[in-house]
Write a protein that holds these residues in place. Structure first.
Motif, PDB file in Angstrom:
ATOM      1  N   GLY A 298       0.839  -1.256   0.031  1.00 12.99           N
ATOM      2  CA  GLY A 298      -0.072  -0.045   0.020  1.00 12.99           C
ATOM      3  C   GLY A 298       0.987   1.278   0.204  1.00 12.99           C
ATOM      4  N   CYS A 299       0.403   2.360   0.745  1.00 11.84           N
ATOM      5  CA  CYS A 299       1.374   3.392   1.009  1.00 11.84           C
ATOM      6  C   CYS A 299       2.572   2.915   1.720  1.00 11.84           C
ATOM      7  CB  CYS A 299       0.518   4.641   1.652  1.00 11.84           C
ATOM      8  SG  CYS A 299       1.359   6.184   1.933  1.00 11.84           S
ATOM      9  N   ARG A 300       3.573   3.169   1.213  1.00 12.17           N
ATOM     10  CA  ARG A 300       4.709   3.062   1.865  1.00 12.17           C
ATOM     11  C   ARG A 300       4.981   3.743   3.397  1.00 12.17           C
ATOM     12  NH1 ARG A 300       9.182   1.962  -2.811  1.00 12.17           N
ATOM     13  NH2 ARG A 300       8.118   0.291  -3.802  1.00 12.17           N
ATOM     14  N   PHE A 301       4.237   4.902   3.571  1.00 11.92           N
ATOM     15  CA  PHE A 301       4.285   5.886   4.669  1.00 11.92           C
ATOM     16  C   PHE A 301       3.390   5.083   5.837  1.00 11.92           C
ATOM     17  CE2 PHE A 301       3.664   9.994   7.038  1.00 11.92           C
ATOM     18  CZ  PHE A 301       4.798   9.811   7.497  1.00 11.92           C
ATOM     19  N   HIS A 302       2.596   4.393   5.386  1.00 14.43           N
ATOM     20  CA  HIS A 302       1.477   3.945   6.312  1.00 14.43           C
ATOM     21  C   HIS A 302       2.005   3.378   7.770  1.00 14.43           C
ATOM     22  CE1 HIS A 302       1.424  -0.275   5.130  1.00 14.43           C
ATOM     23  NE2 HIS A 302       1.189  -0.450   6.466  1.00 14.43           N
ATOM     24  N   THR A 303       3.217   3.108   7.710  1.00 18.02           N
ATOM     25  CA  THR A 303       3.620   2.548   8.992  1.00 18.02           C
ATOM     26  C   THR A 303       4.226   3.485  10.012  1.00 18.02           C
ATOM     27  OG1 THR A 303       5.815   2.362   7.919  1.00 18.02           O
ATOM     28  CG2 THR A 303       4.423   0.326   8.031  1.00 18.02           C
ATOM     29  N   ARG A 304       4.117   4.881   9.332  1.00 23.08           N
ATOM     30  CA  ARG A 304       4.921   5.805  10.368  1.00 23.08           C
ATOM     31  C   ARG A 304       3.589   6.959  10.489  1.00 23.08           C
ATOM     32  NH1 ARG A 304      10.453   7.338   8.325  1.00 23.08           N
ATOM     33  NH2 ARG A 304      10.678   8.392  10.246  1.00 23.08           N
ATOM     34  N   CYS A 305       2.367   6.899   9.660  1.00 25.34           N
ATOM     35  CA  CYS A 305       1.588   7.869   9.338  1.00 25.34           C
ATOM     36  C   CYS A 305       0.500   7.941  10.548  1.00 25.34           C
ATOM     37  CB  CYS A 305       1.015   7.825   8.043  1.00 25.34           C
ATOM     38  SG  CYS A 305      -0.379   9.123   7.573  1.00 25.34           S
ATOM     39  N   PRO A 306       0.259   9.214  11.213  1.00 24.47           N
ATOM     40  CA  PRO A 306      -0.772   9.181  12.091  1.00 24.47           C
ATOM     41  C   PRO A 306      -2.028   9.244  11.578  1.00 24.47           C
ATOM     42  CG  PRO A 306       0.409  11.426  11.724  1.00 24.47           C
ATOM     43  CD  PRO A 306       1.048  10.336  11.019  1.00 24.47           C
ATOM     44  N   TYR A 307      -2.210   9.265  10.440  1.00 26.35           N
ATOM     45  CA  TYR A 307      -3.656   9.537   9.813  1.00 26.35           C
ATOM     46  C   TYR A 307      -3.895   8.057   8.907  1.00 26.35           C
ATOM     47  CZ  TYR A 307      -2.345  14.349  10.725  1.00 26.35           C
ATOM     48  OH  TYR A 307      -1.960  15.347  11.449  1.00 26.35           O
ATOM     49  N   ALA A 308      -3.190   7.089   9.036  1.00 25.87           N
ATOM     50  CA  ALA A 308      -3.385   5.872   8.314  1.00 25.87           C
ATOM     51  C   ALA A 308      -4.752   5.220   8.284  1.00 25.87           C
ATOM     52  CB  ALA A 308      -2.069   5.030   8.246  1.00 25.87           C
ATOM     53  N   GLN A 309      -5.155   4.879   7.382  1.00 17.46           N
ATOM     54  CA  GLN A 309      -6.563   3.898   7.600  1.00 17.46           C
ATOM     55  C   GLN A 309      -6.395   2.720   6.638  1.00 17.46           C
ATOM     56  OE1 GLN A 309     -10.122   6.304   6.795  1.00 17.46           O
ATOM     57  NE2 GLN A 309      -9.002   8.151   7.188  1.00 17.46           N
ATOM     58  N   THR A 310      -7.453   1.900   6.810  1.00 25.06           N
ATOM     59  CA  THR A 310      -7.196   0.517   5.841  1.00 25.06           C
ATOM     60  C   THR A 310      -6.825   0.498   4.856  1.00 25.06           C
ATOM     61  OG1 THR A 310      -9.064  -0.283   7.648  1.00 25.06           O
ATOM     62  CG2 THR A 310      -8.630  -1.624   5.920  1.00 25.06           C
ATOM     63  N   GLN A 311      -7.161   1.541   3.926  1.00 23.86           N
ATOM     64  CA  GLN A 311      -7.152   1.531   2.474  1.00 23.86           C
ATOM     65  C   GLN A 311      -5.616   1.991   2.250  1.00 23.86           C
ATOM     66  OE1 GLN A 311      -8.957   4.753   0.460  1.00 23.86           O
ATOM     67  NE2 GLN A 311      -8.506   3.712  -1.795  1.00 23.86           N
ATOM     68  N   CYS A 312      -4.882   2.639   3.196  1.00 21.29           N
ATOM     69  CA  CYS A 312      -3.517   3.234   3.103  1.00 21.29           C
ATOM     70  C   CYS A 312      -2.675   1.853   3.326  1.00 21.29           C
ATOM     71  CB  CYS A 312      -2.916   3.869   4.205  1.00 21.29           C
ATOM     72  SG  CYS A 312      -4.251   5.594   4.293  1.00 21.29           S
ATOM     73  N   ARG A 313      -2.957   0.816   3.894  1.00 25.21           N
ATOM     74  CA  ARG A 313      -2.141  -0.371   4.152  1.00 25.21           C
ATOM     75  C   ARG A 313      -2.321  -1.389   3.108  1.00 25.21           C
ATOM     76  NH1 ARG A 313      -4.970   0.594   8.950  1.00 25.21           N
ATOM     77  NH2 ARG A 313      -3.604   1.380  10.575  1.00 25.21           N
ATOM     78  N   THR A 314      -3.156  -1.228   2.063  1.00 22.82           N
ATOM     79  CA  THR A 314      -3.467  -2.245   1.060  1.00 22.82           C
ATOM     80  C   THR A 314      -3.271  -1.746  -0.345  1.00 22.82           C
ATOM     81  OG1 THR A 314      -5.812  -1.709   1.216  1.00 22.82           O
ATOM     82  CG2 THR A 314      -4.875  -3.602   2.440  1.00 22.82           C
ATOM     83  N   VAL A 315      -3.757  -0.476  -0.740  1.00 18.47           N
ATOM     84  CA  VAL A 315      -3.810   0.231  -1.907  1.00 18.47           C
ATOM     85  C   VAL A 315      -2.858   1.242  -2.040  1.00 18.47           C
ATOM     86  CG1 VAL A 315      -5.137   1.302  -3.883  1.00 18.47           C
ATOM     87  CG2 VAL A 315      -6.143  -0.141  -2.075  1.00 18.47           C
ATOM     88  N   GLU A 316      -1.697   1.238  -3.026  1.00 12.98           N
ATOM     89  CA  GLU A 316      -0.754   2.278  -3.355  1.00 12.98           C
ATOM     90  C   GLU A 316      -1.393   3.474  -3.807  1.00 12.98           C
ATOM     91  OE1 GLU A 316       3.476   2.868  -5.497  1.00 12.98           O
ATOM     92  OE2 GLU A 316       2.881   0.818  -4.946  1.00 12.98           O
ATOM     93  N   PRO A 317      -0.884   4.619  -3.429  1.00 13.27           N
ATOM     94  CA  PRO A 317      -1.820   5.818  -3.976  1.00 13.27           C
ATOM     95  C   PRO A 317      -0.855   6.448  -5.213  1.00 13.27           C
ATOM     96  CG  PRO A 317      -0.754   6.274  -2.046  1.00 13.27           C
ATOM     97  CD  PRO A 317      -0.541   5.081  -1.987  1.00 13.27           C
ATOM     98  N   ALA A 318      -1.556   6.845  -6.083  1.00 19.42           N
ATOM     99  CA  ALA A 318      -0.631   7.299  -7.140  1.00 19.42           C
ATOM    100  C   ALA A 318      -0.395   8.722  -6.997  1.00 19.42           C
ATOM    101  CB  ALA A 318      -1.327   7.058  -8.518  1.00 19.42           C
ATOM    102  N   LEU A 319       0.649   9.499  -7.737  1.00 15.70           N
ATOM    103  CA  LEU A 319       0.773  10.829  -7.685  1.00 15.70           C
ATOM    104  C   LEU A 319      -0.168  11.519  -8.653  1.00 15.70           C
ATOM    105  CD1 LEU A 319       2.817  12.951  -6.255  1.00 15.70           C
ATOM    106  CD2 LEU A 319       4.304  12.482  -8.416  1.00 15.70           C
ATOM    107  N   THR A 320      -0.969  12.488  -8.216  1.00 16.30           N
ATOM    108  CA  THR A 320      -1.711  13.116  -8.769  1.00 16.30           C
ATOM    109  C   THR A 320      -1.288  13.839  -9.727  1.00 16.30           C
ATOM    110  OG1 THR A 320      -2.244  14.763  -7.159  1.00 16.30           O
ATOM    111  CG2 THR A 320      -3.490  12.944  -7.066  1.00 16.30           C
ATOM    112  N   ASP A 321      -2.023  14.398 -10.847  1.00 13.85           N
ATOM    113  CA  ASP A 321      -1.641  15.290 -11.725  1.00 13.85           C
ATOM    114  C   ASP A 321      -1.680  16.506 -11.146  1.00 13.85           C
ATOM    115  OD1 ASP A 321      -1.065  13.375 -13.720  1.00 13.85           O
ATOM    116  OD2 ASP A 321      -3.017  13.186 -14.319  1.00 13.85           O
ATOM    117  N   GLY A 322      -1.390  17.524 -11.876  1.00 21.23           N
ATOM    118  CA  GLY A 322      -1.370  19.056 -11.432  1.00 21.23           C
ATOM    119  C   GLY A 322      -0.051  19.700 -11.072  1.00 21.23           C
TER     120      GLY A 322
END
Length: 333
Positions: A298-322
């Motif tokens: 998932g998100c590589r930062f979720h092990t240290r993130c104070p706001y991590a939720q279930t989705q963060c542990r399983t799905v890797e977020p893509a870098l948005t455009d803009g």
């Protein structure tokens, strides 16, 4: 400058460097035949664009892959996959002979000036060498060019006949900068150029780099782990964590409104002048960077993130455009 003005400014500029899906892996070898049993994923699918005349800051903790990106761009490390487009050419697989000509247009300033200078060679010979190798001047003209380089970086002509060990750290870094600009390159990769120096000297070196950029129109990739340094030097900032870019934005906007929790925590880590000020736990960056051999799912930062939720542990977020891009399922507002 407003965000809209910065967007228009970049649209009128030409991209000098594009890094597309860059991966730089180091094989882990084991057994009698040294077979690869895994990889250290130092840089893992990174995309960056650097425009002419700007300074792109690359910031993150030690071990996140910042320097590996710089070394890969310079082809001091061979990328595992991806493309490096410099000045309209794909240099990813250039042979050594073709790289020799490319490197007249791209140079690197290393972190430790003492290591990057040959202790047995006088300063005048170290600065004359690139000019002679690339046949920019005749031998009879080399010393005059060296004297001009020393003056450009604020060193007296008497530095000519000295050896690296006879100079201070700040003076050695000025020599390394002089050597990097000797061929008037278009791109300079600055790999933590001030982190080994005293604080007062750091400011002098950063001011020198900015003056040189304004005078000679250099483009910088400025790699550092210091938020203060990257704020002073950069037009835009890319925040890196465990081999990936997690946020990319114009400097003012990143400092005013960070969207990724990791960026926010890096900003909270800047020392406060008030020694009695205590920060709450959600403003402290806890724990160590995980292993790049087996990064978290998932998100590589979720092990240290104070706001991590279930989705963060399983799905890797893509870098948005803009122009303010972030790789986070729940970006901060």
């Amino acid at each position: 400058m407003t965000l809209q003005a910065e967007i228009i400014s970049r649209q009128t500029k030409k991209a000098l460097l594009r890094v597309e899906h860059l991966k730089t892996y180091y094989p882990l070898r084991n057994g009698l035949f040294s077979r690869a049993t895994g990889h250290i994923k130092a840089v893992d699918d990174v995309n960056l664009t650097l425009y002419k005349g700007e300074t792109l800051g690359l910031v993150g903790e030690s071990g996140c892959g910042k320097s590996t990106i710089g070394r890969s761009i310079m082809r001091l490390e061979q990328p595992y996959s991806g493309r490096i487009l410099f000045d309209g050419e794909d240099i990813t697989h250039f042979p050594v002979q073709r790289l020799k000509h490319v490197r007249t247009r791209m140079q690197m300033i290393f972190q430790d000036p003492f290591v990057s200078l040959n202790p047995r060679i006088r300063i005048c010979d170290a600065l004359a060498e690139p000019l002679m190798v690339h046949k920019r001047v005749r031998r009879s003209e080399a010393q005059r060019e060296v004297a001009a380089l020393l003056q450009t970086v604020g060193l007296p002509r008497s530095t000519n006949n000295r050896y690296p060990h006879e100079l201070s750290g700040g003076q050695r870094q000025r020599i390394v900068i002089a050597r990097a600009i000797a061929l008037r390159p278009k791109l300079i990769v600055c790999d933590e150029p001030v982190s080994a120096l005293d604080v007062s000297i750091q400011a002098q070196i950063m001011n020198l780099l900015q003056d040189l950029q304004e005078e000679l129109k250099f483009t910088y990739l400025f790699i550092t782990h210091g938020m203060g340094a990257v704020k002073q030097m950069s037009t835009r900032i890319a925040v890196m964590y465990l081999g990936k870019i997690v946020e990319l934005a114009p400097t003012q906007h990143l400092f005013r409104q960070p969207k990724h929790p990791y960026t926010q925590l890096l900003l909270h880590a800047i020392p406060s002048p008030d020694p009695t000020l205590r920060k709450p736990n959600n403003q402290i960056l806890l724990g160590d960077v995980p292993s790049s051999i087996d990064p978290p799912s998932g998100c590589r930062f979720h092990t240290r993130c104070p706001y991590a939720q279930t989705q963060c542990r399983t799905v890797e977020p893509a870098l948005t455009d803009g122009d303010h891009a972030v790789a986070c399922h729940y970006p901060l507002e």
